[in-house]
Design a protein around this motif. Sequence first.
Motif, short mmCIF file in Angstrom:
data_model
loop_
_atom_site.label_atom_id
_atom_site.label_comp_id
_atom_site.label_asym_id
_atom_site.label_seq_id
_atom_site.Cartn_x
_atom_site.Cartn_y
_atom_site.Cartn_z
N LYS A 257 7.36 -6.04 -5.89
CA LYS A 257 7.62 -4.74 -6.49
C LYS A 257 8.38 -3.82 -5.55
CE LYS A 257 4.06 -4.79 -10.01
NZ LYS A 257 3.04 -4.00 -10.72
N ASP A 258 9.01 -2.82 -6.17
CA ASP A 258 9.94 -1.96 -5.44
C ASP A 258 9.25 -0.71 -4.90
OD1 ASP A 258 9.48 -0.89 -7.91
OD2 ASP A 258 11.55 -0.24 -8.24
N ASN A 259 8.18 -0.91 -4.14
CA ASN A 259 7.55 0.25 -3.50
C ASN A 259 7.28 -0.07 -2.03
OD1 ASN A 259 5.42 -1.60 -4.09
ND2 ASN A 259 3.94 0.01 -3.73
N ALA B 47 0.83 -1.20 0.00
CA ALA B 47 0.00 0.00 0.00
C ALA B 47 0.87 1.25 0.00
CB ALA B 47 -0.91 0.00 1.22
N SER B 48 0.40 2.28 -0.65
CA SER B 48 1.13 3.55 -0.66
C SER B 48 0.12 4.70 -0.61
CB SER B 48 1.99 3.67 -1.92
OG SER B 48 1.19 3.61 -3.08
N ASP C 220 13.87 -4.43 -3.65
CA ASP C 220 13.72 -3.57 -2.48
C ASP C 220 13.22 -4.33 -1.25
OD1 ASP C 220 13.89 -1.14 -1.21
OD2 ASP C 220 11.87 -0.50 -1.75
N SER C 221 13.77 -5.52 -1.01
CA SER C 221 13.26 -6.40 0.05
C SER C 221 14.35 -6.74 1.05
CB SER C 221 12.66 -7.67 -0.58
OG SER C 221 11.51 -7.35 -1.35
N ARG D 55 4.55 -2.77 4.73
CA ARG D 55 5.31 -3.79 4.01
C ARG D 55 4.73 -5.17 4.30
NH1 ARG D 55 11.66 -4.32 5.11
NH2 ARG D 55 10.88 -4.77 7.20
N THR D 56 4.86 -6.07 3.32
CA THR D 56 4.43 -7.46 3.48
C THR D 56 5.53 -8.25 4.18
OG1 THR D 56 3.15 -7.30 1.44
CG2 THR D 56 3.64 -9.51 2.27
#
Length: 293
Positions: free
Chosen positions: A74-76, A29-30, A104-105, A44-45
Amino acid sequence: NVNQNTPDGVTTRNNGIYASEGSVTIENASGITGTLPNGLTDYRTDFVITGSESNGIYLTKPATATAGASLEIKDNQGGAKFTVGGTSNNGIYQNSDGTVKVYDSEFAVGGSTSNGIYASGNTAATGTITVNNTAFNISGTSSNGIYMAGNSPAPLTVEGGTVFKLTGKNENGIYVNGTAAVNISDTTFNVNETNSGSTPLTTNNNNGIFVRDGKTVTSIKDSNFNVGYTGTGILLGNSDGTTNAKVTTIENTVFDVKNTNGSGTGIYLYNGNATLGKDAQIVGDSNDRLITI
């Protein structure tokens, strides 16, 4: 939470997500404002894996399917975090011809004989694995950031500011025993980096990259290996056999072994060879072993 509250020593064999076809996409989510619910600190998940022989995400391909499952993180908003404890567990288990893209993890690998990403030796598991701007913090025993199993056919690319930090014992940032191309760029390996000084903390025996006999890392470029006491930047080979492990080319990469105090090395040619190309450097000070044969 995979196997939450499972007693030690119990074999669980569970998965947070099991996918045999189609695609799995993790996109956080963002643009959300206000107070986070239920004590969360971000959106974050997160996967938390304990017990044994279990996985955060398991990807496979049924014999009757034309294509197996794929994954994209994904990288967000921080990608995903995998906290891997217990015994013989994995954050991601790749057993498919579908691609795996991790951006991004973070993988926090503790416990024993566990892995952040595991690439199966199944001949059908040909899906490319790409890791970008991801942190691997490996603190257990005999565990790995990325494990390419015996004859794994999955090509591997690690890039984009990815960092491997090894502080446990008998561990590897990347374990290479597959048959496909392995390309590494813009990546940092901190191998026992804090285990230094006149009185080192422990005997860790960790490797940034371990390449088995007869296997090859295609390219390493634009990267850094920071090695501390009893650490090795790259270990090539595991026996006195006739088939060497190889790194085909190393370019614009620095091996800093000053913190080894003579107990550790930049590159260990146990049964292998490496080609140091343009702007490759191995840096030490007094009593350090830059290359060991």
